[in-house]
Design a protein around this motif. Sequence first.
Motif, PDB file in Angstrom:
ATOM      1  N   SER A   1       0.836  -1.177   0.000  1.00 20.86           N
ATOM      2  CA  SER A   1       0.000   0.000   0.000  1.00 20.86           C
ATOM      3  C   SER A   1       0.875   1.232   0.000  1.00 20.86           C
ATOM      4  O   SER A   1       1.996   1.202   0.447  1.00 20.86           O
TER       5      SER A   1
ATOM      6  N   ASP B   1      -7.384   1.755  -2.853  1.00 22.70           N
ATOM      7  CA  ASP B   1      -7.487   0.338  -3.199  1.00 22.70           C
ATOM      8  C   ASP B   1      -8.797   0.064  -3.939  1.00 22.70           C
ATOM      9  O   ASP B   1      -8.820  -0.697  -4.922  1.00 22.70           O
TER      10      ASP B   1
ATOM     11  N   GLU C   1      -6.267  -6.911  -3.745  1.00 20.42           N
ATOM     12  CA  GLU C   1      -5.609  -5.708  -4.245  1.00 20.42           C
ATOM     13  C   GLU C   1      -4.539  -6.062  -5.271  1.00 20.42           C
ATOM     14  O   GLU C   1      -4.377  -5.380  -6.283  1.00 20.42           O
TER      15      GLU C   1
END
Length: 364
Positions: free
Chosen positions: A3, A78, A261
């Motif tokens: 992330s 996301d 993701e």
Amino acid sequence: MRSVGISAGLAVMVALSASACASSATPNASPTSDAPSAPVSTGLLACSDLASLDTVAGVLAAEPADVVEAVQPSDAVDLAVLTAAGGLACSWRVGAGQQMIGDGAGDWAYLSIEILPGAADDWAPPYAGDTPSEDTRTIAGVDATTSSGETGWRVSAPVGSAWVELSITASGLTSTGSRFEGTPAGEVLDNLATAAETTFSTVGPASATQLAWPALAPREGDATCDGGLDEAGIVSALQYGEATTTYTVIDPRAQPIGDLEDAASARVGAFSCELFAEGFGYTDILVVRDGATIIDGLAAQPDMAAALEPVTLEGAVDGESALVARRMDGPRSPLYLTVGETFYAVSSGDGAQTVAEAIIAQTR
């Protein structure tokens, strides 16, 4: 996929407004005779086909009138990547909403339903702590994996040809004050599994046409951290001097898929450039080629309007946008920008805006 400062949406609500660990990643079983033989809608599936407000309220321990469609700021990018990849992201909230990205305070809870068509063969069980969950249950004839922990509750499974996940996140899970505090063990997950029955029973028999949500054109060519992403310019802008650095391309297309993701990023071609400077820390840059439209929807979402604010970047031209997270972190606050037709999400302990302006300078 790592992330970038936030677990990072957009067109997420385009769809909304229109209306185990198994011992291995085993494909789902066909729905049993107890499941509907056809989805609720014969057209493109919408969020209202997957969960009613009554269902959402039951899962989030609230009254239907208290449920609103909203994207959790910490999950926004996301979910944007998922929708850019042709997936559907639906989410609802009760309570005041998460005020800042990464903030666990307040009184809020979110339910999200995420679907990525054609990704069943890539499915991997969700994590429970540091390892894939081994908790399974059969839901609407589908072998699903569940997880519970400090990050909330999750139900995930390959359903028909799609990867489907439902999750609950809430404030207070690592402290006190959660709206689920005092709820009998397992009840929240049971309620989430009940909601999953409708979702699974709708998605399982759906045709490819019903799952053909709009998508960006996938990236062509290799994932490369050069040009505007060139390491030398970013290191210089951050004033790292002679520090030892490593610069790594993280491309989900070139590694095993670990979560939804990853699967969405691989589909659309999103990738990351990760810079590590000894004695300083990490800088992460998420890149979505031809994804400039992503930024248009971020601040427009109900909860994102409070979490982001516009920022002017040196070198930006008309038509380009930049948003910075409202946090107490100063230069560490995640920043989202467009340069030409590319969307970037930047996180850096030593200055996200500095990195963003270096990208612009090297691109021009």
